[in-house]
Design a protein around this motif. Structure first.
Motif, PDB file in Angstrom:
ATOM      1  N   GLY A   1      -1.641  -0.973  -5.302  1.00  0.00           N
ATOM      2  CA  GLY A   1      -2.919  -1.305  -4.688  1.00  0.00           C
ATOM      3  C   GLY A   1      -3.372  -2.724  -4.944  1.00  0.00           C
TER       4      GLY A   1
ATOM      5  N   GLY B   1       2.431   2.006  -3.240  1.00  0.00           N
ATOM      6  CA  GLY B   1       1.519   2.425  -4.301  1.00  0.00           C
ATOM      7  C   GLY B   1       1.018   1.309  -5.180  1.00  0.00           C
TER       8      GLY B   1
ATOM      9  N   TYR C   1      -5.422  -0.317   2.307  1.00  0.00           N
ATOM     10  CA  TYR C   1      -5.609  -0.390   0.853  1.00  0.00           C
ATOM     11  C   TYR C   1      -6.647   0.633   0.399  1.00  0.00           C
TER      12      TYR C   1
ATOM     13  N   ALA D   1       0.836  -1.206   0.000  1.00  0.00           N
ATOM     14  CA  ALA D   1       0.000   0.000   0.000  1.00  0.00           C
ATOM     15  C   ALA D   1       0.866   1.250   0.000  1.00  0.00           C
ATOM     16  N   TRP D   2       1.903   1.263   0.825  1.00  0.00           N
ATOM     17  CA  TRP D   2       2.788   2.425   0.891  1.00  0.00           C
ATOM     18  C   TRP D   2       3.636   2.564  -0.365  1.00  0.00           C
TER      19      TRP D   2
ATOM     20  N   LYS E   1      -5.384   4.299   0.797  1.00  0.00           N
ATOM     21  CA  LYS E   1      -4.457   4.696  -0.253  1.00  0.00           C
ATOM     22  C   LYS E   1      -5.176   4.986  -1.572  1.00  0.00           C
ATOM     23  N   ARG E   2      -6.407   4.513  -1.677  1.00  0.00           N
ATOM     24  CA  ARG E   2      -7.228   4.823  -2.861  1.00  0.00           C
ATOM     25  C   ARG E   2      -8.151   6.013  -2.582  1.00  0.00           C
ATOM     26  N   TYR E   3      -7.943   6.661  -1.433  1.00  0.00           N
ATOM     27  CA  TYR E   3      -8.722   7.834  -1.004  1.00  0.00           C
ATOM     28  C   TYR E   3     -10.181   7.504  -0.723  1.00  0.00           C
TER      29      TYR E   3
END
Length: 217
Positions: A98, A96, A125, A93-94, A128-130
């Motif tokens: 996903g 990028g 997860y 996740a960090w 990180k996808r907002y």
């Protein structure tokens, strides 16, 4: 669940030293944690839990590639170790990625649906996808399983902050600030930005710094 924990438990003769490693990680003293863990790994270099802890130290040092390499080896050798998948999900996740983050979080949940770390990983997860609303649901699930799981408390605070619920965000920050790690994190985490100008946040941060003293920073 108990059987799984026993399967990957640190040997009794290492238990005290390993507990010290964990305490140093929680106090954000990674240099000392690494030094002590290295001694344990010299005795048992393939131990899965020791290696997951090694990956945790790499992660906190922002060496995501090393953390990924260590965890990938653990899941190859121990395909039923849910905690390794949970942490590997967080690393992806960090980084990028996903798709791989979701795949590993789902695997962790499949292996152990009652693991707070697994629910937290899937929440990361989504964060990180907002998708903070969905992330919050997973973080809250993780926290409900273990109210001492401060990672979930901190992530809940971040999600609430990004969703505009400052009061709830501050309540969960109070819980997370029991650890100096999350006091440090809140200083620079962009997800905390909606709170930065709030006087209540500044007071909470100052109080935590004063209480924890030289454990932070």
């Amino acid at each position: 669940m108990g059987g799984r924990l026993e399967k990957y438990a640190v040997p009794a003769e290492m238990a005290d030293e390993y507990s010290a490693v964990v305490e140093f990680i929680q106090a954000v003293k990674m240099k000392e944690a690494f030094k002590r863990l290295k001694r344990l790994l010299e005795s048992d270099p393939e131990h899965p839990r020791l290696n997951v802890t090694l990956a945790q130290i790499h992660f906190h040092r922002n060496d995501l590639n090393e953390a990924k390499a260590v965890l990938s080896e653990v899941v190859r050798e121990c395909p039923d170790f849910d905690e390794a998948y949970s942490f590997l999900s967080a690393v992806y996740a960090w980084k990028g990625d996903g798709k791989k983050a979701a795949k590993n979080a789902e695997k962790a949940l499949q292996l152990n649906p009652s693991s707070p770390a697994s629910w937290n990983a899937l929440g990361m997860y989504h964060a990180k996808r907002y998708d903070y609303a969905t992330a919050l649901e997973h973080f809250l699930a993780a926290y409900s399983m273990d109210p001492e799981y401060l990672t979930a408390a901190y992530n809940i605070a971040c999600a609430y902050a990004m969703l505009g619920d400052k009061a709830e965000a501050l309540e969960f920050l109070k819980k997370a600030f029991a650890s100096p790690y999350y006091v440090d994190a809140a200083e620079k985490d962009r997800d905390i930005n909606p709170l930065r100008e709030e006087e209540s946040f500044q007071k909470l941060l100052s109080s935590a710094r004063e209480r924890l003293g030289d454990e932070t920073g």
